[in-house]
Design a protein around this motif. Structure first.
Motif, PDB file in Angstrom:
ATOM      1  N   UNK A  34      45.269  62.017  48.722  1.00  0.00           N
ATOM      2  CA  UNK A  34      44.369  62.252  47.538  1.00  0.00           C
ATOM      3  C   UNK A  34      44.632  63.410  46.887  1.00  0.00           C
ATOM      4  N   UNK A  35      44.715  63.517  45.618  1.00  0.00           N
ATOM      5  CA  UNK A  35      44.911  64.864  45.080  1.00  0.00           C
ATOM      6  C   UNK A  35      44.158  64.805  43.384  1.00  0.00           C
ATOM      7  N   UNK A  36      44.176  65.898  42.984  1.00  0.00           N
ATOM      8  CA  UNK A  36      43.615  66.236  41.509  1.00  0.00           C
ATOM      9  C   UNK A  36      44.753  66.822  40.738  1.00  0.00           C
ATOM     10  N   UNK A  37      44.532  66.446  39.231  1.00  0.00           N
ATOM     11  CA  UNK A  37      45.055  67.171  38.297  1.00  0.00           C
ATOM     12  C   UNK A  37      44.128  67.665  37.513  1.00  0.00           C
ATOM     13  N   UNK A  38      43.579  68.902  37.502  1.00  0.00           N
ATOM     14  CA  UNK A  38      42.274  69.133  36.671  1.00  0.00           C
ATOM     15  C   UNK A  38      42.561  69.300  35.138  1.00  0.00           C
ATOM     16  N   UNK A  39      43.893  69.590  34.765  1.00  0.00           N
ATOM     17  CA  UNK A  39      44.068  69.757  33.400  1.00  0.00           C
ATOM     18  C   UNK A  39      44.094  68.398  32.807  1.00  0.00           C
ATOM     19  N   UNK A  40      44.147  67.252  33.611  1.00  0.00           N
ATOM     20  CA  UNK A  40      44.268  65.777  33.199  1.00  0.00           C
ATOM     21  C   UNK A  40      42.900  65.156  33.420  1.00  0.00           C
ATOM     22  N   UNK A  41      41.939  65.958  34.374  1.00  0.00           N
ATOM     23  CA  UNK A  41      40.482  65.343  34.475  1.00  0.00           C
ATOM     24  C   UNK A  41      40.965  63.944  35.305  1.00  0.00           C
ATOM     25  N   UNK A  42      41.981  64.056  36.276  1.00  0.00           N
ATOM     26  CA  UNK A  42      42.369  62.941  36.881  1.00  0.00           C
ATOM     27  C   UNK A  42      42.413  62.987  38.445  1.00  0.00           C
ATOM     28  N   UNK A  43      41.950  62.005  39.369  1.00  0.00           N
ATOM     29  CA  UNK A  43      42.230  62.045  40.652  1.00  0.00           C
ATOM     30  C   UNK A  43      43.223  61.027  41.329  1.00  0.00           C
ATOM     31  N   UNK A  44      44.103  61.389  41.896  1.00  0.00           N
ATOM     32  CA  UNK A  44      45.014  60.345  42.216  1.00  0.00           C
ATOM     33  C   UNK A  44      45.212  60.142  43.786  1.00  0.00           C
ATOM     34  N   UNK A  45      45.658  58.536  44.022  1.00  0.00           N
ATOM     35  CA  UNK A  45      45.839  58.056  45.528  1.00  0.00           C
ATOM     36  C   UNK A  45      47.023  57.674  45.500  1.00  0.00           C
ATOM     37  N   UNK A  46      47.736  58.598  46.163  1.00  0.00           N
ATOM     38  CA  UNK A  46      49.477  58.066  46.504  1.00  0.00           C
ATOM     39  C   UNK A  46      49.262  57.181  47.709  1.00  0.00           C
ATOM     40  N   UNK A  47      49.621  55.951  47.613  1.00  0.00           N
ATOM     41  CA  UNK A  47      49.719  55.177  48.947  1.00  0.00           C
ATOM     42  C   UNK A  47      50.955  54.658  49.235  1.00  0.00           C
ATOM     43  N   UNK A  48      51.589  55.113  50.224  1.00  0.00           N
ATOM     44  CA  UNK A  48      52.692  54.624  50.789  1.00  0.00           C
ATOM     45  C   UNK A  48      52.763  53.728  52.102  1.00  0.00           C
ATOM     46  N   UNK A  49      53.947  53.308  52.449  1.00  0.00           N
ATOM     47  CA  UNK A  49      54.034  52.356  53.517  1.00  0.00           C
ATOM     48  C   UNK A  49      52.810  51.289  53.380  1.00  0.00           C
ATOM     49  N   UNK A  50      52.807  50.692  52.292  1.00  0.00           N
ATOM     50  CA  UNK A  50      51.576  49.870  52.219  1.00  0.00           C
ATOM     51  C   UNK A  50      51.608  48.476  53.043  1.00  0.00           C
ATOM     52  N   UNK A  51      50.568  48.115  53.491  1.00  0.00           N
ATOM     53  CA  UNK A  51      50.437  46.920  54.405  1.00  0.00           C
ATOM     54  C   UNK A  51      50.033  45.730  53.631  1.00  0.00           C
ATOM     55  N   UNK A  52      49.893  44.519  54.148  1.00  0.00           N
ATOM     56  CA  UNK A  52      49.095  43.455  53.579  1.00  0.00           C
ATOM     57  C   UNK A  52      47.633  43.722  53.545  1.00  0.00           C
ATOM     58  N   UNK A  53      47.225  44.469  54.689  1.00  0.00           N
ATOM     59  CA  UNK A  53      45.663  44.602  55.038  1.00  0.00           C
ATOM     60  C   UNK A  53      45.299  45.780  54.061  1.00  0.00           C
ATOM     61  N   UNK A  54      46.078  46.513  53.295  1.00  0.00           N
ATOM     62  CA  UNK A  54      45.441  47.178  52.224  1.00  0.00           C
ATOM     63  C   UNK A  54      45.125  46.543  50.975  1.00  0.00           C
TER      64      UNK A  54
END
Length: 132
Positions: free
Chosen positions: A70-90
């Motif tokens: 999880x991260x922020x870009x305050x200039x864009x007023x946005x929070x991100x969730x980078x999801x890697x190695x995704x599984x079906x249960x996600x």
């Protein structure tokens, strides 16, 4: 008027990646704690990740540890969730939520970090499907 919009969901194969975005209007996201929740059909909503007003203070649910960031870009007023190695249960609907908590260490220090009563504003959700 407060408005939160999630985006970035979609269909991805197991092992793939997605980046979810949570954009806000009407207030500054960087002042508050923001969390990502998810809900699969027939299951309870669960907390995935939390970021405090201090950008370096984060917390991950067990299912997200080591794979999501999880991260922020305050200039864009946005929070991100980078999801890697995704599984079906996600798979599920992913929601961004904002808590009126300004503590720098809310996410790491408070057991209520993933309690829905802490969160005042919610987005409409974005669907993530992990399937081959």
């Amino acid at each position: 008027q407060v408005h939160i919009v999630e985006s970035g969901g979609g269909l991805v194969q197991p092992g793939g990646s997605l980046r979810l975005s949570c954009s806000a209007s009407g207030f500054a996201l960087d002042l508050y704690a923001v969390s990502w929740f998810r809900q699969a059909p027939g299951k309870e909503r669960e907390g995935v990740s939390c970021i405090s007003s201090s950008d370096t203070n984060t917390y991950y649910g067990d299912s997200a540890k080591g794979r999501f960031t999880i991260s922020r870009d305050n200039a864009k007023n946005t929070v991100y969730l980078q999801m890697n190695s995704l599984k079906p249960e996600d798979s599920g609907a992913y929601y961004c939520a904002v808590a009126p908590r300004r503590e720098y260490y809310f996410c790491s220090a408070y057991d209520s970090r993933f309690q829905t009563y802490e969160y005042e504003h919610w987005g409409q959700g974005t669907q993530v499907t992990v399937s081959s």
